[in-house]
Design a protein around this motif. Sequence first.
Motif, mmCIF file in Angstrom:
data_model
loop_
_atom_site.group_PDB
_atom_site.id
_atom_site.type_symbol
_atom_site.label_atom_id
_atom_site.label_comp_id
_atom_site.label_asym_id
_atom_site.label_seq_id
_atom_site.Cartn_x
_atom_site.Cartn_y
_atom_site.Cartn_z
ATOM 1 N N PRO A 169 0.948 -1.244 -0.023
ATOM 2 C CA PRO A 169 -0.109 0.105 0.139
ATOM 3 C C PRO A 169 0.821 1.331 0.068
ATOM 4 C CG PRO A 169 -0.833 -1.484 1.603
ATOM 5 C CD PRO A 169 0.395 -2.255 1.108
ATOM 6 N N ALA A 170 1.740 1.199 0.741
ATOM 7 C CA ALA A 170 2.895 2.444 0.804
ATOM 8 C C ALA A 170 3.350 2.818 -0.617
ATOM 9 C CB ALA A 170 3.916 2.206 1.807
ATOM 10 N N ILE A 171 3.893 1.620 -1.337
ATOM 11 C CA ILE A 171 4.335 1.806 -2.762
ATOM 12 C C ILE A 171 3.252 2.310 -3.604
ATOM 13 C CG2 ILE A 171 5.384 0.472 -4.734
ATOM 14 C CD1 ILE A 171 6.256 -1.650 -2.555
ATOM 15 N N ASN A 172 2.077 1.697 -3.451
ATOM 16 C CA ASN A 172 0.860 2.013 -4.290
ATOM 17 C C ASN A 172 0.532 3.614 -4.224
ATOM 18 O OD1 ASN A 172 -1.778 1.253 -5.783
ATOM 19 N ND2 ASN A 172 -2.511 2.594 -3.837
ATOM 20 N N ASN A 173 0.897 4.008 -2.689
ATOM 21 C CA ASN A 173 0.192 5.331 -2.523
ATOM 22 C C ASN A 173 1.268 6.447 -3.058
ATOM 23 O OD1 ASN A 173 -2.168 4.266 -1.413
ATOM 24 N ND2 ASN A 173 -1.774 5.421 0.602
ATOM 25 N N ILE A 174 2.422 6.070 -3.244
ATOM 26 C CA ILE A 174 3.580 6.953 -3.868
ATOM 27 C C ILE A 174 2.959 7.411 -5.581
ATOM 28 C CG2 ILE A 174 5.961 7.196 -4.763
ATOM 29 C CD1 ILE A 174 6.604 5.456 -2.378
ATOM 30 N N GLY A 175 2.531 6.222 -5.833
ATOM 31 C CA GLY A 175 1.962 6.219 -7.342
ATOM 32 C C GLY A 175 0.768 7.244 -7.220
ATOM 33 N N LEU A 176 -0.126 7.275 -6.094
ATOM 34 C CA LEU A 176 -1.118 8.149 -6.169
ATOM 35 C C LEU A 176 -0.797 9.591 -6.266
ATOM 36 C CD1 LEU A 176 -3.589 6.170 -3.321
ATOM 37 C CD2 LEU A 176 -3.610 6.137 -6.092
ATOM 38 N N VAL A 177 0.126 9.725 -5.330
ATOM 39 C CA VAL A 177 0.787 11.076 -5.007
ATOM 40 C C VAL A 177 1.292 11.627 -6.363
ATOM 41 C CG1 VAL A 177 2.174 12.654 -3.832
ATOM 42 C CG2 VAL A 177 1.063 10.637 -2.550
ATOM 43 N N LEU A 178 2.081 10.964 -7.090
ATOM 44 C CA LEU A 178 2.687 11.025 -8.121
ATOM 45 C C LEU A 178 1.798 11.652 -9.285
ATOM 46 C CD1 LEU A 178 5.877 8.710 -8.350
ATOM 47 C CD2 LEU A 178 5.894 11.058 -8.025
ATOM 48 N N TYR A 179 0.695 10.771 -9.461
ATOM 49 C CA TYR A 179 -0.358 11.171 -10.556
ATOM 50 C C TYR A 179 -0.874 12.272 -10.086
ATOM 51 C CZ TYR A 179 -3.775 10.376 -14.066
ATOM 52 O OH TYR A 179 -4.595 10.404 -15.160
ATOM 53 N N GLU A 180 -1.121 12.823 -8.881
ATOM 54 C CA GLU A 180 -1.706 14.153 -8.552
ATOM 55 C C GLU A 180 -0.849 15.057 -8.982
ATOM 56 O OE1 GLU A 180 -5.078 14.381 -7.816
ATOM 57 O OE2 GLU A 180 -4.981 12.642 -8.519
ATOM 58 N N MET A 181 0.665 14.852 -8.808
ATOM 59 C CA MET A 181 1.554 15.881 -9.150
ATOM 60 C C MET A 181 1.661 15.868 -10.651
ATOM 61 S SD MET A 181 4.230 14.763 -6.354
ATOM 62 C CE MET A 181 5.503 16.106 -6.778
ATOM 63 N N GLY A 182 1.046 15.105 -11.519
ATOM 64 C CA GLY A 182 0.896 15.225 -13.208
ATOM 65 C C GLY A 182 2.207 14.187 -13.477
ATOM 66 N N GLU A 183 2.859 13.503 -12.518
ATOM 67 C CA GLU A 183 3.958 12.545 -13.220
ATOM 68 C C GLU A 183 3.293 11.178 -13.390
ATOM 69 O OE1 GLU A 183 6.998 13.588 -13.093
ATOM 70 O OE2 GLU A 183 6.850 15.585 -12.141
ATOM 71 N N LEU A 184 2.798 11.181 -14.764
ATOM 72 C CA LEU A 184 2.239 9.911 -15.272
ATOM 73 C C LEU A 184 2.967 8.793 -15.260
ATOM 74 C CD1 LEU A 184 -0.176 8.402 -16.687
ATOM 75 C CD2 LEU A 184 0.672 9.321 -18.844
ATOM 76 N N GLU A 185 4.227 8.590 -15.910
ATOM 77 C CA GLU A 185 5.121 7.520 -15.918
ATOM 78 C C GLU A 185 5.615 7.061 -14.683
ATOM 79 O OE1 GLU A 185 5.279 5.425 -18.597
ATOM 80 O OE2 GLU A 185 4.039 6.509 -19.634
ATOM 81 N N PRO A 186 6.239 7.797 -13.971
ATOM 82 C CA PRO A 186 6.647 7.676 -12.540
ATOM 83 C C PRO A 186 5.531 6.920 -11.622
ATOM 84 C CG PRO A 186 7.545 9.727 -12.886
ATOM 85 C CD PRO A 186 6.490 9.446 -14.221
ATOM 86 N N ALA A 187 4.265 7.356 -11.867
ATOM 87 C CA ALA A 187 3.186 6.832 -10.913
ATOM 88 C C ALA A 187 2.950 5.604 -11.372
ATOM 89 C CB ALA A 187 1.899 7.824 -11.176
ATOM 90 N N ILE A 188 2.947 5.349 -12.662
ATOM 91 C CA ILE A 188 2.459 4.023 -13.207
ATOM 92 C C ILE A 188 3.715 3.069 -12.870
ATOM 93 C CG2 ILE A 188 2.688 2.545 -15.526
ATOM 94 C CD1 ILE A 188 1.020 4.806 -16.840
ATOM 95 N N GLU A 189 5.002 3.434 -12.758
ATOM 96 C CA GLU A 189 5.960 2.613 -12.608
ATOM 97 C C GLU A 189 5.838 2.300 -10.771
ATOM 98 O OE1 GLU A 189 9.653 4.799 -12.954
ATOM 99 O OE2 GLU A 189 9.551 4.516 -15.247
ATOM 100 N N TYR A 190 5.436 2.997 -10.143
ATOM 101 C CA TYR A 190 5.270 2.706 -8.584
ATOM 102 C C TYR A 190 4.172 1.679 -8.653
ATOM 103 C CZ TYR A 190 8.770 5.317 -6.404
ATOM 104 O OH TYR A 190 9.841 6.000 -5.613
ATOM 105 N N TRP A 191 3.047 1.953 -9.391
ATOM 106 C CA TRP A 191 1.939 1.012 -9.248
ATOM 107 C C TRP A 191 2.183 -0.339 -9.838
ATOM 108 C CZ3 TRP A 191 -1.289 5.330 -12.011
ATOM 109 C CH2 TRP A 191 -2.027 6.235 -10.852
ATOM 110 N N GLU A 192 3.195 -0.471 -10.806
ATOM 111 C CA GLU A 192 3.723 -1.890 -11.289
ATOM 112 C C GLU A 192 4.718 -2.424 -10.190
ATOM 113 O OE1 GLU A 192 5.484 -0.322 -14.959
ATOM 114 O OE2 GLU A 192 3.639 -1.131 -16.155
ATOM 115 N N ARG A 193 5.187 -1.778 -9.302
ATOM 116 C CA ARG A 193 6.254 -2.025 -8.467
ATOM 117 C C ARG A 193 5.197 -2.574 -7.246
ATOM 118 N NH1 ARG A 193 10.316 2.001 -5.916
ATOM 119 N NH2 ARG A 193 10.180 0.340 -4.269
ATOM 120 N N SER A 194 4.117 -2.006 -7.130
ATOM 121 C CA SER A 194 3.313 -2.696 -5.980
ATOM 122 C C SER A 194 2.753 -4.148 -6.478
ATOM 123 C CB SER A 194 2.140 -1.480 -5.539
ATOM 124 O OG SER A 194 1.309 -1.474 -6.615
#
Length: 289
Positions: free
Chosen positions: A187-212
């Motif tokens: 969940p912590a890895i997943n939520n980094i993706g949530l934050v990054l997406y709200e910051m407009g960081e699409l690819e990094p967000a997807i990378e963290y969701w894939e890591r989770s």
Amino acid sequence: MNQLISRLTRPVFATLLALLGCGWTARAVDAQALLPYTLPLDEERLTATGLTLAQEAAQLAQFQQYDEALARIQLAAQLAPQDPQILALMGSLHLQVGDSAAAVMALESAKAIDSDDSTIWFTLGSAYFSEAKYLQAANALEKGLGLEPGNSGAHFDLGNAYYKLNRYQKAINQYETAVSFDELFWPAINNIGLVLYEMGELEPAIEYWERSLDVADEEPEPTLAIAAARYAANINRPAAIESATEALERDSRYADLEFLEDNLWGTRLLSATEAMFRTPGLQEVLAGL
């Protein structure tokens, strides 16, 4: 809660029945009247009985019988009103049944008696978060982490509080700290993706969701998040819809936008998900759910 339960294991040598079972015989007087008699209260026995009830409440809570547990812990708190662990457990149980205001009151009382117990601070932080008082939640969690810095769950909760306060980088830092203590904490890895997406960081967000998903490949949340993000970016939309369908079939709760918001999905991701849900293929899936 398990931390609170484990601390309620002190031996108990008296029960409420023992208090009430000591009989007495009134002495008759010449006028055949009974002298008033007040049963003396033994504070040690009352406290011991309160601890017994608290142990019973803790056991019931382990089996998720929260209403029964709450009834016992409330009586325990009357018998031992100065025991911070009893008050803390009562606060935790109030939180379990959705009464966050009562939880805050009980936990504030526990904290006033024992301000050096990290568990009390952590649970108080959760209670304030449930009240949408995110600054108070962050303050309580920071206090607790000052006492117990290695608690990964508390770092995760603090990250959530910072996220709700729009302190995005501080939120990411707390999530990363949580993962440093527990590398399987998806969940912590997943939520980094949530934050990054709200910051407009699409690819990094997807990378963290894939890591989770590398840690928990059956979890529907990161799968649905990736699908919504790719759909919004017009990246292989048919595959995105297929992934979203798989996620929703695993757990239909994720079809509810309010449920997603409760799980800290931000405005951008919710908007992307809502747009994806309006596609004909997913409309059929949602109707079936």
